[in-house]
Design a protein around this motif. Structure first.
Motif, PDB file in Angstrom:
ATOM      1  N   ARG B  94     -57.773   5.723 -21.853  1.00  0.00           N
ATOM      2  CA  ARG B  94     -56.353   5.473 -21.567  1.00  0.00           C
ATOM      3  C   ARG B  94     -55.421   6.275 -22.490  1.00  0.00           C
ATOM      4  NH1 ARG B  94     -54.164  -0.466 -20.448  1.00  0.00           N
ATOM      5  NH2 ARG B  94     -55.231  -1.001 -22.389  1.00  0.00           N
ATOM      6  N   MET B  95     -56.003   6.993 -23.425  1.00  0.00           N
ATOM      7  CA  MET B  95     -55.164   7.787 -24.344  1.00  0.00           C
ATOM      8  C   MET B  95     -55.087   9.221 -23.840  1.00  0.00           C
ATOM      9  SD  MET B  95     -56.094   6.212 -28.092  1.00  0.00           S
ATOM     10  CE  MET B  95     -55.109   7.474 -28.900  1.00  0.00           C
ATOM     11  N   ARG B  96     -54.154   9.468 -22.927  1.00  0.00           N
ATOM     12  CA  ARG B  96     -54.107  10.759 -22.219  1.00  0.00           C
ATOM     13  C   ARG B  96     -52.798  11.490 -22.421  1.00  0.00           C
ATOM     14  NH1 ARG B  96     -57.786  10.809 -16.918  1.00  0.00           N
ATOM     15  NH2 ARG B  96     -59.506   9.600 -17.816  1.00  0.00           N
ATOM     16  N   ARG B  97     -52.187  11.293 -23.569  1.00  0.00           N
ATOM     17  CA  ARG B  97     -50.881  11.890 -23.795  1.00  0.00           C
ATOM     18  C   ARG B  97     -51.022  13.282 -24.412  1.00  0.00           C
ATOM     19  NH1 ARG B  97     -46.831  10.585 -27.644  1.00  0.00           N
ATOM     20  NH2 ARG B  97     -48.481   9.477 -28.745  1.00  0.00           N
ATOM     21  N   ILE B  98     -50.349  14.249 -23.805  1.00  0.00           N
ATOM     22  CA  ILE B  98     -50.191  15.547 -24.456  1.00  0.00           C
ATOM     23  C   ILE B  98     -48.988  15.398 -25.365  1.00  0.00           C
ATOM     24  CG2 ILE B  98     -49.664  17.986 -24.091  1.00  0.00           C
ATOM     25  CD1 ILE B  98     -51.619  17.960 -21.916  1.00  0.00           C
ATOM     26  N   ARG B  99     -49.229  15.376 -26.648  1.00  0.00           N
ATOM     27  CA  ARG B  99     -48.152  15.007 -27.569  1.00  0.00           C
ATOM     28  C   ARG B  99     -47.155  16.142 -27.775  1.00  0.00           C
ATOM     29  NH1 ARG B  99     -51.247  11.588 -32.393  1.00  0.00           N
ATOM     30  NH2 ARG B  99     -52.786  10.567 -31.059  1.00  0.00           N
ATOM     31  N   GLU B 100     -47.660  17.371 -27.842  1.00  0.00           N
ATOM     32  CA  GLU B 100     -46.748  18.499 -28.091  1.00  0.00           C
ATOM     33  C   GLU B 100     -47.431  19.815 -27.730  1.00  0.00           C
ATOM     34  OE1 GLU B 100     -45.883  19.363 -32.183  1.00  0.00           O
ATOM     35  OE2 GLU B 100     -44.078  20.505 -31.722  1.00  0.00           O
ATOM     36  N   VAL B 101     -46.705  20.703 -27.089  1.00  0.00           N
ATOM     37  CA  VAL B 101     -47.168  22.079 -26.930  1.00  0.00           C
ATOM     38  C   VAL B 101     -46.205  22.956 -27.730  1.00  0.00           C
ATOM     39  CG1 VAL B 101     -47.724  23.953 -25.346  1.00  0.00           C
ATOM     40  CG2 VAL B 101     -48.016  21.584 -24.613  1.00  0.00           C
ATOM     41  N   ASP B 102     -46.741  23.717 -28.669  1.00  0.00           N
ATOM     42  CA  ASP B 102     -45.917  24.570 -29.532  1.00  0.00           C
ATOM     43  C   ASP B 102     -46.354  26.019 -29.294  1.00  0.00           C
ATOM     44  OD1 ASP B 102     -44.718  26.007 -31.578  1.00  0.00           O
ATOM     45  OD2 ASP B 102     -45.000  24.424 -33.082  1.00  0.00           O
ATOM     46  N   ALA B 103     -45.644  26.688 -28.380  1.00  0.00           N
ATOM     47  CA  ALA B 103     -46.063  28.040 -27.979  1.00  0.00           C
ATOM     48  C   ALA B 103     -45.894  29.042 -29.119  1.00  0.00           C
ATOM     49  CB  ALA B 103     -45.268  28.493 -26.751  1.00  0.00           C
ATOM     50  N   VAL B 104     -44.904  28.828 -29.974  1.00  0.00           N
ATOM     51  CA  VAL B 104     -44.687  29.762 -31.082  1.00  0.00           C
ATOM     52  C   VAL B 104     -45.784  29.620 -32.143  1.00  0.00           C
ATOM     53  CG1 VAL B 104     -43.129  30.376 -32.969  1.00  0.00           C
ATOM     54  CG2 VAL B 104     -42.203  29.898 -30.697  1.00  0.00           C
TER      55      VAL B 104
END
Lengths: 468, 468
Positions: B94-104
């Motif tokens: 149930r822990m399916r969160r994409i917390r952050e995408v940091d492209a830089v």
């Protein structure tokens, strides 16, 4: 110290393996920065792993603390004994055997005491490339690089020392030998002991050998010097070049205009590559096994960057000689800094996305709280790693130097910690950052490290007073 | 089990977070290979790290053993409970969160329960690339990949899962949370806890989140299918392509002629890419951010290889569709193998320089001791990783299957160990290879692992019966 122990150590390593006189011990008891100086009853220099094992067994039996030492070129006092006179220095500098070069497996197996430059050379002679590269490569040992997880100028593409080692041989505090010299790209048979010993700064055991990764030799490189206006544009240029060039991007170094001024003032033969003055400069390098289109790609990338406002001017080295001249500007900063003042050093890393904001904010904070002190801001921007140093006058009094160092460290490191950064990016903790580690690490993380330390070195004899 | 504990677990995770009925528990108590089946009083499915922490605290207080579980797609039984009925399954699904995408910063921060395919997708949507790729990517979780240090098809260029993670969040056996979610390329502030938890198969703590590395997105790839006569030539072709193409070489897979026969017989639409028959086939792929000259480079490499006798025939995919068809031949082996017989599996790695001699010798040894049993030899040759399987008839009796499996494992693994190889390259140890680990690991290495296990999990509640 027990003369009986020294006699028994002599039986293990032979007379030439003991360093007893004060003058002869001098290069071992003081680090090359002359920042840390201690005392030792004896420097022991074993010739091979079996001798290291016997030395460790004797030290264990007699409760003697051991300070492992490679080339003694560290920046954090990790290889210097304390001044108790009780700590034996275990120098690996007689263990210089290249055990095997395996060009098909792309690995080299070496003694811990082999000089980094000799590892690079052996790889090249086999038509391969060992990427670890740093200023001290002519005198540092690969064992020291492993113990401190050294960084350097090739991390952007190839990773830190930890990523470059496939296997290790380690003598444990009780003298037993862990033979983990595996040359395997995949091996999921238990805990990552290799990774644990790498970067443990001699506090868990003595690394005596390693299997290192080799890479394909580049057949060409092109280097550019780029004038950039803001830290944000520097980071933007990095992102742009990474997306366009992928792993070809071998170096992305940065320095402020002030750094270039220092180099021009203090390093002979240093010539400013661009006509105009820019707030920042980036040294950008591509290399490739198939280099035919490399210059064109770099030109394309820089032209696009200029159009996008990420670069203001640039010059591409037209020859290997010109390329080396650009690198000398970057490498000259350390020397220029020594001549220009007494540096208060910071070896910090940040998420690259937070680097620009950090620089702007730290510059402003220091201008306010430490007005007039020049900032020497340079580093491996491709890795998020800055050497954000501050120059004090050459004649600053010792007490004032100490006071300002503490105050500057606190100011800079607090800002770094707030942004999820590291206060020790590539130089390790040693004695230098030991107290600060406790300030910035969580209790949980410190506890985990202490649990591991106590489990693997229950008598606490390995490099006491370092790291933890 | 104490119904009071189940009630308290329900307070933590809510009713929807408990799985109690036998039918509902079925997908959790049995692995997808249907090889390991156990029992559990309750499957607990927390929604976030705080809940995992509370669950672990309750289990610690009550001395309840915990089996962490991701997508339950493992090959070694590492996520299945035993049949005592005492082990709680802690599912991260149930822990399916994409917390952050940091492209830089080229990083993505995710919950442990995110599907690998969803990590790949989120990276692509940000114009970046997450390289980990394996057959189960649509149903395995990144937490499971981290716990087992998963390999797959991109290791040659990008490394194993351990090399792809910069930071971790881990709930310890006592419920405390280690927040090590750093997105730093350089950080030398202590022991490599990240590397230690990765690959520890849930025996030291529960990985709840990770910061993963992203890479530049390739703008083109070219794929070739190459007929090769001997294992030595396969390895020679690999060396040649590495030296010529560097990091562009993204895949170098191998299969024997027998594997291709199986795929043609059992996988619909499988078409042999070359006219003639060859003893081995290599699937070679290049990819690049600047792909303009990629086909030319591949053609050049293969032409040189043919001249040097390292390849006999080759075809380069003329389109993405053709490229996918070549990959389907490689990926079809697992399915074909299931239809053709009962496979005795080996997931082994060797130094690449010893791979050819190993294959010749193992083929000869099995032909002598196990005459008539077909060998299904394929794998990630670029990583030295073979799935050197042996097929038994579909109707083999269970006892005979067990006897032959033990005998074949012993024969193959002894040969692997003699050549400095690994008996578990990318699938982990779990329950499957636990006894064999003791046979092939040194006492010193087993001791080190047990010291760490006891230090970090003193009550021995984490995934008992796995790995160690």
């Amino acid at each position: 110290m027990d003369t009986e122990l020294i006699r028994r150590l002599g039986h293990v390593v032979g007379d030439a393996g003991l360093v007893l006189g004060e003058a002869e011990q001098a290069p071992y008891v003081e680090d090359w920065l002359r920042k840390w100086r201690g005392r030792t009853p004896v420097v022991v220099r074993p010739r091979n792993t079996t001798e290291v094992s016997a030395v460790m067994r004797l030290c264990r039996q007699t409760g003697t603390p051991v300070v492992p030492q490679g080339g003694n070129t560290g920046m954090s006092g990790g290889a210097a004994p304390d001044d108790s006179g009780a700590q034996v220095i275990l120098s690996l500098n007689r263990m210089r055997r290249i055990r095997e070069v395996d060009a098909v497996n792309n690995t080299i197996t070496v003694d811990a005491g082999v000089l980094l430059a000799d590892v690079q050379r052996a790889a090249r002679e086999a038509g391969r490339f060992f990427p670890l590269s740093l200023g001290a490569e002519g005198s540092c040992t690969i064992g020291g690089n492993l113990a401190t997880n050294a960084g350097g100028t090739a991390v952007l593409r190839y990773g830190n020392t930890r990523e470059l080692a496939l296997g290790l041989e380690v003598v444990l505090p009780d003298g037993r030998v862990w033979s983990g010299l595996r040359g395997l790209r995949k091996d999921n048979t238990g805990y990552d002991l290799r990774g644990l010993f790498i970067g443990s700064e001699g506090t868990l055991g003595v690394i005596t050998g390693a299997v290192l990764k080799l890479y394909a030799l580049a057949r060409g490189r092109v280097t550019a010097w780029v004038g950039v206006d803001t830290p944000g544009a520097v980071v933007g240029l990095l992102s742009h070049m990474q997306a366009l060039c992928g792993e070809r991007l071998t170096a992305f170094e940065m320095m402020s205009a002030h750094c270039l001024d220092l180099v021009q003032a203090h390093v002979s033969g240093a010539v400013q590559p661009l006509d105009g003055r820019h707030r920042y400069y980036a040294l950008v390098e591509l290399s490739d096994t198939a280099p035919e289109a490399l210059t064109e790609l770099l030109e394309q990338g820089l032209a696009q960057a200029m159009e996008a406002g990420l670069a203001d001017d640039a010059v591409i080295a037209a020859s290997e000689t010109q390329s080396q001249a650009l690198w000398r500007l970057r490498e000259g900063i350390s020397q220029a800094q020594v001549r220009a003042g007494k540096a208060v050093k910071h070896d910090i890393a940040l998420p690259i996305s937070r680097l620009a904001a950090f620089i702007e904010e730290a510059d402003a904070a220091l201008a306010e709280d430490f007005a007039g002190l020049p900032i020497v801001n340079f580093g491996h921007v491709g890795d998020g790693n800055l050497h954000y140093n501050v120059l004090l006058p050459l004649d600053v009094a010792a007490a004032e130097y100490g006071r300002l160092t503490a105050a500057l460290n606190r100011r800079v490191h607090d800002l770094v910690a707030q942004r999820g950064g590291s206060i020790s990016a590539e130089h390790g903790v040693g004695q230098l950052r030991r107290d600060e580690l406790r300030r910035y690490k969580s209790t949980v993380e410190m506890d985990l490290m202490l649990l591991i330390k106590r489990a693997l070195d229950p008598d606490q004899l390995m490099n006491p007073g370092k790291l933890l």
